[in-house]
Scaffold this motif. Structure first.
Motif, PDB file in Angstrom:
ATOM      1  N   PRO A   5       1.376  -1.661  -0.032  1.00  0.00           N
ATOM      2  CA  PRO A   5       0.163  -0.280   0.137  1.00  0.00           C
ATOM      3  C   PRO A   5       0.849   1.443  -0.004  1.00  0.00           C
ATOM      4  O   PRO A   5       1.655   1.281   0.507  1.00  0.00           O
ATOM      5  CB  PRO A   5      -1.155   0.155   1.266  1.00  0.00           C
ATOM      6  CG  PRO A   5      -0.299  -1.188   1.960  1.00  0.00           C
ATOM      7  CD  PRO A   5       0.745  -1.838   1.205  1.00  0.00           C
ATOM      8  N   ASP A  87       1.297   9.928  -1.319  1.00  0.00           N
ATOM      9  CA  ASP A  87       0.497   9.985  -3.042  1.00  0.00           C
ATOM     10  C   ASP A  87       0.849  11.652  -2.546  1.00  0.00           C
ATOM     11  O   ASP A  87       0.199  12.610  -3.707  1.00  0.00           O
ATOM     12  CB  ASP A  87      -1.002   9.776  -2.053  1.00  0.00           C
ATOM     13  CG  ASP A  87      -1.607   9.516  -3.059  1.00  0.00           C
ATOM     14  OD1 ASP A  87      -1.932   9.350  -3.542  1.00  0.00           O
ATOM     15  OD2 ASP A  87      -2.855  11.014  -2.587  1.00  0.00           O
ATOM     16  N   VAL A 167      -9.936  11.012  -2.262  1.00  0.00           N
ATOM     17  CA  VAL A 167     -10.187   9.029  -2.093  1.00  0.00           C
ATOM     18  C   VAL A 167     -10.311   8.721  -3.843  1.00  0.00           C
ATOM     19  O   VAL A 167     -10.887   8.037  -3.752  1.00  0.00           O
ATOM     20  CB  VAL A 167     -11.573   9.767  -1.638  1.00  0.00           C
ATOM     21  CG1 VAL A 167     -11.473   9.846  -0.139  1.00  0.00           C
ATOM     22  CG2 VAL A 167     -13.093   9.559  -1.953  1.00  0.00           C
ATOM     23  N   ARG A 168     -11.031   9.935  -5.081  1.00  0.00           N
ATOM     24  CA  ARG A 168     -10.930   8.942  -6.084  1.00  0.00           C
ATOM     25  C   ARG A 168     -10.057   8.747  -6.815  1.00  0.00           C
ATOM     26  O   ARG A 168      -9.277   8.151  -8.384  1.00  0.00           O
ATOM     27  CB  ARG A 168     -11.303   9.990  -7.025  1.00  0.00           C
ATOM     28  CG  ARG A 168     -13.286  10.022  -6.700  1.00  0.00           C
ATOM     29  CD  ARG A 168     -14.390  11.677  -8.073  1.00  0.00           C
ATOM     30  NE  ARG A 168     -15.439  11.947  -6.427  1.00  0.00           N
ATOM     31  CZ  ARG A 168     -15.411  12.240  -7.260  1.00  0.00           C
ATOM     32  NH1 ARG A 168     -15.340  13.329  -8.746  1.00  0.00           N
ATOM     33  NH2 ARG A 168     -17.240  12.706  -6.728  1.00  0.00           N
ATOM     34  N   ASN A 169      -8.637   9.966  -6.359  1.00  0.00           N
ATOM     35  CA  ASN A 169      -6.934   9.552  -6.587  1.00  0.00           C
ATOM     36  C   ASN A 169      -6.926   7.974  -7.661  1.00  0.00           C
ATOM     37  O   ASN A 169      -5.910   7.835  -8.550  1.00  0.00           O
ATOM     38  CB  ASN A 169      -6.518  10.366  -6.494  1.00  0.00           C
ATOM     39  CG  ASN A 169      -6.862  12.015  -6.561  1.00  0.00           C
ATOM     40  OD1 ASN A 169      -7.412  12.669  -6.954  1.00  0.00           O
ATOM     41  ND2 ASN A 169      -5.821  12.735  -5.802  1.00  0.00           N
ATOM     42  N   LEU A 170      -6.680   7.388  -6.407  1.00  0.00           N
ATOM     43  CA  LEU A 170      -6.600   6.071  -6.642  1.00  0.00           C
ATOM     44  C   LEU A 170      -7.542   4.448  -6.680  1.00  0.00           C
ATOM     45  O   LEU A 170      -6.871   3.675  -7.240  1.00  0.00           O
ATOM     46  CB  LEU A 170      -5.480   5.771  -5.235  1.00  0.00           C
ATOM     47  CG  LEU A 170      -4.375   6.815  -4.952  1.00  0.00           C
ATOM     48  CD1 LEU A 170      -3.666   6.117  -3.503  1.00  0.00           C
ATOM     49  CD2 LEU A 170      -3.285   6.532  -6.334  1.00  0.00           C
ATOM     50  N   ASP A 171      -8.145   4.930  -6.562  1.00  0.00           N
ATOM     51  CA  ASP A 171      -9.738   4.530  -6.600  1.00  0.00           C
ATOM     52  C   ASP A 171     -10.901   4.584  -8.435  1.00  0.00           C
ATOM     53  O   ASP A 171     -11.902   5.970  -8.066  1.00  0.00           O
ATOM     54  CB  ASP A 171     -10.603   4.317  -5.515  1.00  0.00           C
ATOM     55  CG  ASP A 171     -11.685   3.145  -6.003  1.00  0.00           C
ATOM     56  OD1 ASP A 171     -11.751   2.189  -7.060  1.00  0.00           O
ATOM     57  OD2 ASP A 171     -12.249   2.559  -4.835  1.00  0.00           O
ATOM     58  N   PRO A 172     -10.151   4.621  -9.723  1.00  0.00           N
ATOM     59  CA  PRO A 172     -11.295   5.153 -10.973  1.00  0.00           C
ATOM     60  C   PRO A 172     -12.490   4.740 -10.508  1.00  0.00           C
ATOM     61  O   PRO A 172     -13.559   5.370 -10.677  1.00  0.00           O
ATOM     62  CB  PRO A 172     -10.349   4.684 -11.769  1.00  0.00           C
ATOM     63  CG  PRO A 172      -8.765   3.606 -11.013  1.00  0.00           C
ATOM     64  CD  PRO A 172      -9.174   4.182  -9.786  1.00  0.00           C
ATOM     65  N   ALA A 173     -13.017   3.387  -9.866  1.00  0.00           N
ATOM     66  CA  ALA A 173     -13.985   3.358  -9.861  1.00  0.00           C
ATOM     67  C   ALA A 173     -15.446   4.424  -9.236  1.00  0.00           C
ATOM     68  O   ALA A 173     -16.595   3.908  -9.505  1.00  0.00           O
ATOM     69  CB  ALA A 173     -14.647   1.883  -8.654  1.00  0.00           C
ATOM     70  N   ARG A 174     -15.068   5.381  -8.406  1.00  0.00           N
ATOM     71  CA  ARG A 174     -15.056   6.045  -7.417  1.00  0.00           C
ATOM     72  C   ARG A 174     -15.736   7.327  -8.542  1.00  0.00           C
ATOM     73  O   ARG A 174     -15.902   8.230  -7.984  1.00  0.00           O
ATOM     74  CB  ARG A 174     -14.477   6.635  -6.652  1.00  0.00           C
ATOM     75  CG  ARG A 174     -14.338   5.292  -5.430  1.00  0.00           C
ATOM     76  CD  ARG A 174     -12.898   5.925  -4.289  1.00  0.00           C
ATOM     77  NE  ARG A 174     -13.339   5.401  -3.156  1.00  0.00           N
ATOM     78  CZ  ARG A 174     -14.273   4.853  -1.917  1.00  0.00           C
ATOM     79  NH1 ARG A 174     -15.015   6.132  -1.523  1.00  0.00           N
ATOM     80  NH2 ARG A 174     -14.172   4.516  -0.749  1.00  0.00           N
ATOM     81  N   ARG A 175     -14.737   7.578  -9.175  1.00  0.00           N
ATOM     82  CA  ARG A 175     -15.119   8.430 -10.223  1.00  0.00           C
ATOM     83  C   ARG A 175     -16.249   8.799 -11.057  1.00  0.00           C
ATOM     84  O   ARG A 175     -16.767   7.181 -12.410  1.00  0.00           O
ATOM     85  CB  ARG A 175     -14.010   8.410 -10.858  1.00  0.00           C
ATOM     86  CG  ARG A 175     -12.531   8.737 -10.430  1.00  0.00           C
ATOM     87  CD  ARG A 175     -11.196   8.633 -11.820  1.00  0.00           C
ATOM     88  NE  ARG A 175     -10.056   8.614 -10.726  1.00  0.00           N
ATOM     89  CZ  ARG A 175      -8.736   7.464 -11.464  1.00  0.00           C
ATOM     90  NH1 ARG A 175      -9.017   8.285 -13.025  1.00  0.00           N
ATOM     91  NH2 ARG A 175      -7.916   7.477 -10.868  1.00  0.00           N
TER      92      ARG A 175
END
Length: 216
Positions: A5, A87, A167-175
Motif C-alpha cells: 500500500p 501519495d 479519495v477518487r485519485n487511487l480508485d477509478p471506480a469512484r470517479r
C-alpha cells in the motif's frame, strides 16, 4: 504478490533530499508514478519525452531519498517497474536549521515554477475545452486579513473539503462519468509589508482594496 500500500505522504527534512527533489524531471516522474501507477524507466521516458537513461538516473536518485522504489527488487533481471512510495510530498515551512530552511525555500520556489509552467500550458489549451469545462475552471484571487491561527484553520477546512474528492485519485471506480483530472492549487502567502513591521498589538492603516488579479 500482494501490492504494497502507498503511504499518505512522505516527509522531506534532509537538505540533501530537499535539493534532490527540486529537479523538474524528478518532480515530473514522481507525479507520473502517482497518477499512472507503476511503470518502467522505458515507459516513463515515453510518457515524459525524456531519455531512458535520464529517467533511470533520476528514478535512482528519487529512490535514494525514499520517494520511489522498485517493485519486486529481488526478482529476475528484466527491467522492473518503479512505484511512488506516497501519495503526497511534504516539507517544512519553517526550521531552526538554516540548511533545511534554505533547501526547503528553494524547493518551494521550484515547485511554484513547475506549477506556473503547467498552468500556462493548460491555459494555452483552454480554448479546446467544452463550454461547460471552460466556465467551471477557476482563476481568481482575493485578499484576506487573518491571524496565523485563522490561516491555519482555513487551510484545514479547505483540506477537509478537498479530501472528499481526493479519495477518487487511487480508485477509478469512484470517479463519476465525465470526471477529468483537475490540479487544484492552494496558495496563501503573507504579503510583504511596506515600511517597518508594526509592533505587536499595534494597528496599521488599511491598504486600498485590491481588485481581482491585482494583488499588491
Amino acid at each position: 504478490m500482494t501490492e504494497k500500500p502507498m503511504r499518505r505522504k512522505v516527509d522531506l527534512t534532509d537538505p540533501r533530499a530537499l535539493r534532490a527533489y527540486a529537479h523538474p524531471t524528478r518532480m515530473t516522474l514522481v507525479g507520473l508514478l502517482r497518477r499512472e501507477g507503476p511503470c518502467t524507466a522505458t515507459r516513463a521516458a515515453e510518457l515524459t519525452g525524456e531519455s531512458v537513461a535520464s529517467c533511470s538516473y533520476h528514478l535512482r536518485m528519487l529512490a535514494k531519498y525514499g520517494l520511489v522504489e522498485e517493485e519486486d527488487p529481488g526478482g529476475p533481471g528484466r527491467e522492473k517497474p518503479w512505484r511512488a512510495t506516497a501519495d503526497a510530498t511534504d516539507w517544512p515551512n519553517y526550521s531552526d536549521d538554516p540548511a533545511v530552511t534554505a533547501a526547503a525555500e528553494a524547493l518551494t520556489l521550484a515547485v511554484a515554477e513547475n506549477y506556473f509552467h503547467r498552468m500556462t500550458q493548460a491555459w494555452e489549451a483552454h480554448h479546446r475545452l467544452s463550454r461547460e469545462w471552460r466556465e467551471a475552471e477557476r482563476f481568481t484571487d482575493t485578499t484576506l486579513y487573518l491571524t496565523p491561527g485563522e490561516l491555519t484553520d482555513l487551510g484545514a477546512r479547505i483540506d477537509a473539503l478537498v479530501a472528499e474528492y481526493a479519495v477518487r485519485n487511487l480508485d477509478p471506480a469512484r470517479r463519476p462519468e465525465g470526471a477529468r483530472r483537475v490540479p487544484y492549487l492552494q496558495v496563501a502567502y503573507v504579503a510583504p509589508e511596506s515600511g517597518p513591521e508594526p509592533a505587536p498589538g499595534s494597528a496599521r492603516e488599511p491598504a486600498p482594496a485590491a481588485r481581482p488579479g491585482e494583488e499588491p
